[in-house]
Design a protein around this motif. Structure first.
Motif, mmCIF file in Angstrom:
data_model
loop_
_atom_site.group_PDB
_atom_site.id
_atom_site.type_symbol
_atom_site.label_atom_id
_atom_site.label_comp_id
_atom_site.label_asym_id
_atom_site.label_seq_id
_atom_site.Cartn_x
_atom_site.Cartn_y
_atom_site.Cartn_z
ATOM 1 N N GLN A 13 43.891 35.973 1.894
ATOM 2 C CA GLN A 13 43.934 36.951 2.986
ATOM 3 C C GLN A 13 43.633 36.232 4.283
ATOM 4 O OE1 GLN A 13 41.438 40.107 0.811
ATOM 5 N NE2 GLN A 13 42.681 41.287 2.251
ATOM 6 N N ASN A 14 44.550 36.362 5.219
ATOM 7 C CA ASN A 14 44.421 35.725 6.518
ATOM 8 C C ASN A 14 44.707 36.789 7.560
ATOM 9 O OD1 ASN A 14 44.821 34.342 8.912
ATOM 10 N ND2 ASN A 14 45.976 32.678 7.972
ATOM 11 N N GLY A 20 46.829 40.819 7.648
ATOM 12 C CA GLY A 20 45.599 40.649 6.884
ATOM 13 C C GLY A 20 45.701 41.143 5.448
ATOM 14 N N ARG A 21 46.886 41.556 5.045
ATOM 15 C CA ARG A 21 47.062 42.033 3.666
ATOM 16 C C ARG A 21 47.029 40.852 2.689
ATOM 17 N NH1 ARG A 21 50.587 45.072 6.763
ATOM 18 N NH2 ARG A 21 50.190 47.301 6.692
ATOM 19 N N PRO A 22 46.588 41.106 1.465
ATOM 20 C CA PRO A 22 46.534 40.032 0.471
ATOM 21 C C PRO A 22 47.930 39.479 0.179
ATOM 22 C CG PRO A 22 45.301 41.956 -0.269
ATOM 23 C CD PRO A 22 46.037 42.363 0.960
ATOM 24 N N CYS A 23 48.023 38.153 0.191
ATOM 25 C CA CYS A 23 49.282 37.449 -0.048
ATOM 26 C C CYS A 23 49.084 36.442 -1.176
ATOM 27 C CB CYS A 23 49.730 36.710 1.210
ATOM 28 S SG CYS A 23 50.199 37.810 2.560
ATOM 29 N N ILE A 24 50.170 35.832 -1.562
ATOM 30 C CA ILE A 24 50.127 34.849 -2.629
ATOM 31 C C ILE A 24 50.142 33.446 -2.036
ATOM 32 C CG2 ILE A 24 51.322 33.965 -4.666
ATOM 33 C CD1 ILE A 24 52.497 36.825 -4.950
ATOM 34 N N ARG A 25 49.112 32.704 -2.328
ATOM 35 C CA ARG A 25 48.967 31.292 -1.932
ATOM 36 C C ARG A 25 49.341 31.008 -0.488
ATOM 37 N NH1 ARG A 25 52.301 27.898 -4.806
ATOM 38 N NH2 ARG A 25 53.520 29.559 -5.713
#
Length: 77
Positions: A13-14, A20-25
Protein backbone atom coordinates in the motif's frame (compact mmCIF):
# COMPACT_ATOMS: atom_id res chain seq x y z
CA UNK A 1 -3.41 -21.28 7.04
CA UNK A 2 0.08 -20.14 7.89
CA UNK A 3 0.98 -17.04 5.97
CA UNK A 4 4.67 -16.71 5.20
CA UNK A 5 6.25 -13.28 5.30
CA UNK A 6 7.05 -13.60 1.59
CA UNK A 7 3.37 -14.01 0.80
CA UNK A 8 2.39 -11.12 3.08
CA UNK A 9 4.96 -8.85 1.44
CA UNK A 10 3.29 -9.29 -1.95
CA UNK A 11 0.50 -6.90 -0.91
CA UNK A 12 1.68 -3.30 -0.78
CA UNK A 13 0.00 0.00 0.00
CA UNK A 14 1.44 3.29 -1.14
CA UNK A 15 -0.51 6.54 -0.64
CA UNK A 16 0.69 7.82 -4.04
CA UNK A 17 -0.36 4.74 -5.98
CA UNK A 18 -3.93 3.72 -6.86
CA UNK A 19 -5.29 6.05 -4.19
CA UNK A 20 -3.56 4.11 -1.43
CA UNK A 21 -5.51 0.94 -2.21
CA UNK A 22 -3.76 -2.39 -1.66
CA UNK A 23 -1.82 -3.50 -4.74
CA UNK A 24 0.30 -6.44 -5.72
CA UNK A 25 4.07 -6.05 -5.33
CA UNK A 26 4.04 -2.32 -5.96
CA UNK A 27 2.44 -2.74 -9.37
CA UNK A 28 -0.73 -0.93 -10.35
CA UNK A 29 -2.73 -4.12 -10.09
CA UNK A 30 -5.13 -3.71 -7.20
CA UNK A 31 -6.11 -6.54 -4.91
CA UNK A 32 -9.75 -5.68 -5.58
CA UNK A 33 -9.21 -6.14 -9.33
CA UNK A 34 -8.03 -9.70 -8.80
CA UNK A 35 -10.77 -10.48 -6.27
CA UNK A 36 -13.46 -9.15 -8.60
CA UNK A 37 -12.16 -11.26 -11.47
CA UNK A 38 -12.22 -14.34 -9.27
CA UNK A 39 -15.76 -13.48 -8.15
CA UNK A 40 -16.78 -13.27 -11.82
CA UNK A 41 -15.49 -16.83 -12.33
CA UNK A 42 -12.41 -15.83 -14.31
CA UNK A 43 -10.04 -18.78 -14.21
CA UNK A 44 -6.73 -18.26 -12.40
CA UNK A 45 -4.79 -19.37 -15.48
CA UNK A 46 -6.64 -16.74 -17.53
CA UNK A 47 -5.77 -14.03 -15.00
CA UNK A 48 -2.12 -15.08 -15.14
CA UNK A 49 -2.22 -14.95 -18.95
CA UNK A 50 -3.81 -11.48 -18.94
CA UNK A 51 -1.29 -10.18 -16.39
CA UNK A 52 2.06 -11.78 -17.27
CA UNK A 53 3.82 -10.06 -14.35
CA UNK A 54 1.55 -11.82 -11.85
CA UNK A 55 2.44 -15.08 -10.17
CA UNK A 56 0.18 -17.66 -8.56
CA UNK A 57 1.45 -16.59 -5.14
CA UNK A 58 0.16 -13.06 -5.86
CA UNK A 59 -3.37 -14.38 -6.30
CA UNK A 60 -3.03 -16.49 -3.17
CA UNK A 61 -1.87 -13.39 -1.29
CA UNK A 62 -4.97 -11.50 -2.47
CA UNK A 63 -7.25 -14.23 -1.17
CA UNK A 64 -5.51 -14.39 2.21
CA UNK A 65 -5.53 -10.59 2.43
CA UNK A 66 -9.30 -10.55 1.85
CA UNK A 67 -9.86 -13.36 4.33
CA UNK A 68 -7.94 -11.54 7.01
CA UNK A 69 -9.86 -8.32 6.35
CA UNK A 70 -13.13 -10.12 7.06
CA UNK A 71 -11.99 -12.23 10.01
CA UNK A 72 -13.45 -10.14 12.80
CA UNK A 73 -13.70 -11.77 16.21
CA UNK A 74 -17.22 -11.90 17.55
CA UNK A 75 -17.93 -11.47 21.19
CA UNK A 76 -20.83 -13.38 22.63
CA UNK A 77 -22.59 -12.62 25.87
Amino acid sequence: MTLTPELMNRITQNPGQCGGRPCIRGMRIRVTDILEMLAENVNISEILEDFPDLELADIQACLVFAARRTAFPRLTA
